[in-house]
Motif scaffolding. Structure first.
Motif, mmCIF file in Angstrom:
data_model
loop_
_atom_site.group_PDB
_atom_site.id
_atom_site.type_symbol
_atom_site.label_atom_id
_atom_site.label_comp_id
_atom_site.label_asym_id
_atom_site.label_seq_id
_atom_site.Cartn_x
_atom_site.Cartn_y
_atom_site.Cartn_z
ATOM 1 N N LEU A 1 50.704 40.195 29.977
ATOM 2 C CA LEU A 1 49.846 40.177 28.789
ATOM 3 C C LEU A 1 48.668 41.107 29.009
ATOM 4 O O LEU A 1 47.894 40.931 29.961
ATOM 5 C CB LEU A 1 49.365 38.742 28.527
ATOM 6 C CG LEU A 1 50.492 37.730 28.320
ATOM 7 C CD1 LEU A 1 49.943 36.308 28.289
ATOM 8 C CD2 LEU A 1 51.267 38.030 27.040
ATOM 9 N N ARG B 1 44.636 45.206 25.627
ATOM 10 C CA ARG B 1 44.519 46.491 24.927
ATOM 11 C C ARG B 1 45.834 47.262 25.086
ATOM 12 O O ARG B 1 46.822 46.920 24.463
ATOM 13 C CB ARG B 1 43.318 47.263 25.468
ATOM 14 C CG ARG B 1 41.991 46.535 25.154
ATOM 15 C CD ARG B 1 40.808 47.142 25.865
ATOM 16 N NE ARG B 1 40.467 48.464 25.373
ATOM 17 C CZ ARG B 1 39.671 49.332 26.022
ATOM 18 N NH1 ARG B 1 39.155 49.003 27.193
ATOM 19 N NH2 ARG B 1 39.398 50.501 25.517
ATOM 20 N N LYS C 1 41.280 55.148 34.491
ATOM 21 C CA LYS C 1 40.082 55.965 34.721
ATOM 22 C C LYS C 1 39.947 56.393 36.174
ATOM 23 O O LYS C 1 38.996 57.065 36.557
ATOM 24 C CB LYS C 1 38.848 55.154 34.328
ATOM 25 C CG LYS C 1 38.810 54.899 32.833
ATOM 26 C CD LYS C 1 37.542 54.215 32.451
ATOM 27 C CE LYS C 1 37.215 54.515 31.003
ATOM 28 N NZ LYS C 1 35.902 53.994 30.653
ATOM 29 N N VAL D 1 47.653 41.776 23.407
ATOM 30 C CA VAL D 1 47.603 40.306 23.463
ATOM 31 C C VAL D 1 46.569 39.897 24.517
ATOM 32 O O VAL D 1 46.728 40.185 25.708
ATOM 33 C CB VAL D 1 48.980 39.699 23.835
ATOM 34 C CG1 VAL D 1 48.892 38.179 23.895
ATOM 35 C CG2 VAL D 1 50.044 40.137 22.840
ATOM 36 N N ALA E 1 43.165 40.956 36.117
ATOM 37 C CA ALA E 1 42.422 41.524 34.989
ATOM 38 C C ALA E 1 41.075 42.077 35.422
ATOM 39 O O ALA E 1 40.106 42.076 34.650
ATOM 40 C CB ALA E 1 42.260 40.470 33.886
ATOM 41 N N GLY E 2 40.993 42.559 36.655
ATOM 42 C CA GLY E 2 39.768 43.199 37.141
ATOM 43 C C GLY E 2 38.547 42.321 36.925
ATOM 44 O O GLY E 2 38.605 41.086 37.047
ATOM 45 N N LYS F 1 45.745 52.943 45.191
ATOM 46 C CA LYS F 1 46.569 53.391 46.319
ATOM 47 C C LYS F 1 47.373 52.261 46.950
ATOM 48 O O LYS F 1 48.345 52.503 47.634
ATOM 49 C CB LYS F 1 45.677 54.033 47.391
ATOM 50 C CG LYS F 1 44.685 53.031 47.998
ATOM 51 C CD LYS F 1 43.847 53.621 49.111
ATOM 52 C CE LYS F 1 42.784 54.556 48.622
ATOM 53 N NZ LYS F 1 41.774 53.905 47.725
HETATM 54 C C1 FAD Z 1 36.179 56.029 38.365
HETATM 55 C C2 FAD Z 1 37.155 55.336 39.279
HETATM 56 C C3 FAD Z 1 37.753 56.036 40.330
HETATM 57 C C4 FAD Z 1 38.642 55.396 41.181
HETATM 58 N N1 FAD Z 1 39.266 56.109 42.164
HETATM 59 C C5 FAD Z 1 40.214 55.515 42.933
HETATM 60 C C6 FAD Z 1 40.978 56.279 43.857
HETATM 61 O O1 FAD Z 1 40.786 57.483 43.991
HETATM 62 N N2 FAD Z 1 41.934 55.650 44.569
HETATM 63 C C7 FAD Z 1 42.183 54.317 44.428
HETATM 64 O O2 FAD Z 1 43.042 53.786 45.129
HETATM 65 N N3 FAD Z 1 41.480 53.563 43.554
HETATM 66 C C8 FAD Z 1 40.521 54.137 42.799
HETATM 67 N N4 FAD Z 1 39.845 53.413 41.875
HETATM 68 C C9 FAD Z 1 40.100 51.970 41.789
HETATM 69 C C10 FAD Z 1 41.405 51.663 41.077
HETATM 70 O O3 FAD Z 1 41.481 52.408 39.892
HETATM 71 C C11 FAD Z 1 41.463 50.169 40.760
HETATM 72 O O4 FAD Z 1 41.229 49.430 41.939
HETATM 73 C C12 FAD Z 1 42.820 49.770 40.192
HETATM 74 O O5 FAD Z 1 43.184 50.606 39.127
HETATM 75 C C13 FAD Z 1 42.730 48.311 39.724
HETATM 76 O O6 FAD Z 1 43.887 47.987 39.022
HETATM 77 P P1 FAD Z 1 43.968 46.568 38.308
HETATM 78 O O7 FAD Z 1 45.324 46.482 37.720
HETATM 79 O O8 FAD Z 1 43.527 45.512 39.240
HETATM 80 O O9 FAD Z 1 42.815 46.597 37.195
HETATM 81 P P2 FAD Z 1 42.722 47.344 35.788
HETATM 82 O O10 FAD Z 1 43.422 48.651 35.807
HETATM 83 O O11 FAD Z 1 41.296 47.331 35.381
HETATM 84 O O12 FAD Z 1 43.558 46.413 34.838
HETATM 85 C C14 FAD Z 1 43.077 45.193 34.330
HETATM 86 C C15 FAD Z 1 43.640 45.074 32.923
HETATM 87 O O13 FAD Z 1 43.398 43.753 32.449
HETATM 88 C C16 FAD Z 1 43.198 43.839 31.058
HETATM 89 N N5 FAD Z 1 42.541 42.605 30.622
HETATM 90 C C17 FAD Z 1 41.244 42.252 30.824
HETATM 91 N N6 FAD Z 1 41.021 41.028 30.315
HETATM 92 C C18 FAD Z 1 42.182 40.602 29.782
HETATM 93 C C19 FAD Z 1 42.571 39.414 29.098
HETATM 94 N N7 FAD Z 1 41.710 38.419 28.898
HETATM 95 N N8 FAD Z 1 43.848 39.321 28.663
HETATM 96 C C20 FAD Z 1 44.735 40.320 28.878
HETATM 97 N N9 FAD Z 1 44.404 41.467 29.522
HETATM 98 C C21 FAD Z 1 43.158 41.600 29.970
HETATM 99 C C22 FAD Z 1 42.355 45.094 30.890
HETATM 100 O O14 FAD Z 1 42.416 45.615 29.586
HETATM 101 C C23 FAD Z 1 42.970 46.023 31.930
HETATM 102 O O15 FAD Z 1 43.959 46.872 31.369
HETATM 103 C C24 FAD Z 1 38.944 54.019 40.991
HETATM 104 C C25 FAD Z 1 38.368 53.321 39.927
HETATM 105 C C26 FAD Z 1 37.488 53.968 39.071
HETATM 106 C C27 FAD Z 1 36.884 53.206 37.922
#
Ligand code: FAD
Length: 405
Positions: free
Chosen positions: A34, A37, A46, A176, A207-208, A350
């Motif tokens: 789920l 966005r 990003k 959703v 969800a970060g 990574k």
């Molecule tokens: C500028 C920047 C540079 C970076 N550079 C690097 C790099 O070079 N190398 C590296 O390894 N990492 C890097 N990172 C870190 C890496 O991008 C993140 O650690 C990784 O993408 C996290 O993935 P995630 O799936 O945990 O979180 P996210 O990609 O943030 O995904 C969380 C998702 O949950 C969704 N969500 C939130 N709340 C809800 C809800 N209530 N219901 C449903 N969905 C929800 C959001 O919309 C989002 O799409 C960087 C991050 C940034 C911001």
């Protein structure tokens, strides 16, 4: 009527789709992801997606190594294309004054890498200039060179991983929003969403920073701050090679960079005034006017020609920072069936494929078989033990680079 799934995954970033895919690989096909966005709407869209292997602790080095193998052979493991480019990676740490101890540590870290299957060479300043003739190296005594590492297209990788999960049977539902985690007694039994409830005996929250209020509502307190971090895309001057540079995580000069299409470089600076704590739903997604010049200043310490680069554009995203900058992975204490994959502190992409695999193994087999996730448990924050370095070779950083290695 409620929808039902064996596992609900909250969040469609690299972590959510990796867990879903790994579950389908292990035979759990009744999985729903789920995403409020679109896929990769958060940090995964990003990110710089630099695939550094250089960790000073074994668990994270191993997660990075397993993931790199998957990124390198994406068509075979996942199917499709993640845009992997083997650029090579240079990692520097300050080696002067109180940080001189880092040289010995770097050699021991390289030996540890060899044991876990990562190719890391420690190069002298002369050797680094031999590899990258446009750099100056007056401020460092050594650098770590990972010839196999590189970068990916993070949005393509997230999308492709989701497609692979969908081929395995997972339902990928974007648009959703999960509005609540449903718990009865000490067990999770699903989620409420903007599109109705979904019953499930297992819920993975990936969800970060947005996970924090969802979890707090069921009594799970995660010490995560949303840190706004900026990156800029620069047009390189003609004196820089058209083919670009290796990828850099240059903590000595205070920047990271990678190639970003023909003649372009994506770069950011470490820590400091350009990192600020924000509300994840209410922050400025543009770069500050002073950010581009700061990137050029930091990069030109290593690559003087970059002082003449042009800043084209940039954006700000969110790091979900934990107090020790290591992620929180595994069971949520006190709520059976609830799993956590968060707190990646700016360094999660990574490690995404391996973390997905480990969490899926935890759900299916009761514990991760690929890498022991015990060090990542949330309970480490219950006392001061999280302050201890994860290895005796953790670097001393006299300047803040945003995360520990
Ligand atoms: C500028 C920047 C540079 C970076 N550079 C690097 C790099 O070079 N190398 C590296 O390894 N990492 C890097 N990172 C870190 C890496 O991008 C993140 O650690 C990784 O993408 C996290 O993935 P995630 O799936 O945990 O979180 P996210 O990609 O943030 O995904 C969380 C998702 O949950 C969704 N969500 C939130 N709340 C809800 C809800 N209530 N219901 C449903 N969905 C929800 C959001 O919309 C989002 O799409 C960087 C991050 C940034 C911001």
């Amino acid at each position: 009527m409620s929808e039902h799934a064996e596992v609900v995954v909250v969040g469609g970033g690299i972590m959510g789709v990796s867990v879903a895919h790994a579950l389908t690989q292990l035979g759990v096909r009744d999985v729903v992801v789920l995403e409020r966005r679109t896929l990769a709407a958060g940090a995964s869209g990003k990110t710089g997606a630099l695939l550094r292997q250089h960790y000073t602790n074994v668990p994270e080095a191993t997660l990075a190594r397993i993931s790199l193998e998957i990124f390198q052979h994406w068509a075979e493991y996942i199917g499709g294309d993640c845009g992997f480019q083997q650029t090579g990676m240079i990692v520097t740490v300050s080696t002067s004054g109180a940080d001189a101890v880092n040289i010995e540590k770097m050699h021991r870290v390289a030996a540890m890498h060899q044991r876990v299957g990562i190719r890391t060479h420690i190069v002298s300043p002369e050797e680094l200039r031999g590899l990258q003739p446009f750099v100056i190296t007056d401020d460092i005594a050594a650098a770590a060179w990972e010839p196999d590492s590189g970068v990916v297209d993070a949005v393509a990788a997230t999308r492709s991983m989701a497609e692979a999960a969908a081929r395995g049977g997972a339902r990928i539902r974007d648009g959703v929003e999960v509005t609540a985690i449903r718990v009865v007694g000490d067990r999770v039994f699903g989620v409420d969403t903007s599109d109705g409830p979904v019953d499930a005996p297992s819920v993975v929250v990936a969800a970060g920073s947005w996970s924090v209020p969802l979890l707090a509502a069921v009594g799970v307190v995660v010490p995560i701050e949303a840190l706004r971090v900026q990156v800029a895309v620069l047009n390189r001057p003609f004196s820089m090679p058209a083919t670009g540079t290796m990828s850099y995580v240059d903590t000595a000069a205070g920047f990271f960079c990678r190639n970003w299409g023909p003649n372009r470089t994506l770069a950011g600076v470490g820590g400091g005034e350009f990192h600020d704590v924000v509300e994840p739903d209410d922050y400025d997604e543009r770069i500050d006017p002073a950010f581009g010049p700061a990137v050029k200043r930091a990069m030109s310490i290593r690559m003087p020609a970059m002082a003449d680069a042009t800043v084209l554009y940039g954006h700000a995203g969110i790091y979900d920072m934990t107090p020790d900058t290591h992620p929180v992975l595994g069971a949520a204490p006190g709520v059976a069936g609830l799993l956590l994959a968060l707190g990646f502190s700016g360094a999660g992409f990574k490690k995404g494929p391996a973390i997905g695999r480990c969490l899926a193994e935890g759900i299916v087999h009761g514990r991760s078989q690929s890498v022991d996730l015990t060090p990542f448990r949330l309970e480490r924050f219950e006392d001061d033990s999280w302050r201890r370095p994860w290895s005796e070779d953790e670097y001393s950083f006299s300047t803040d680079f945003g995360h520990r290695f």
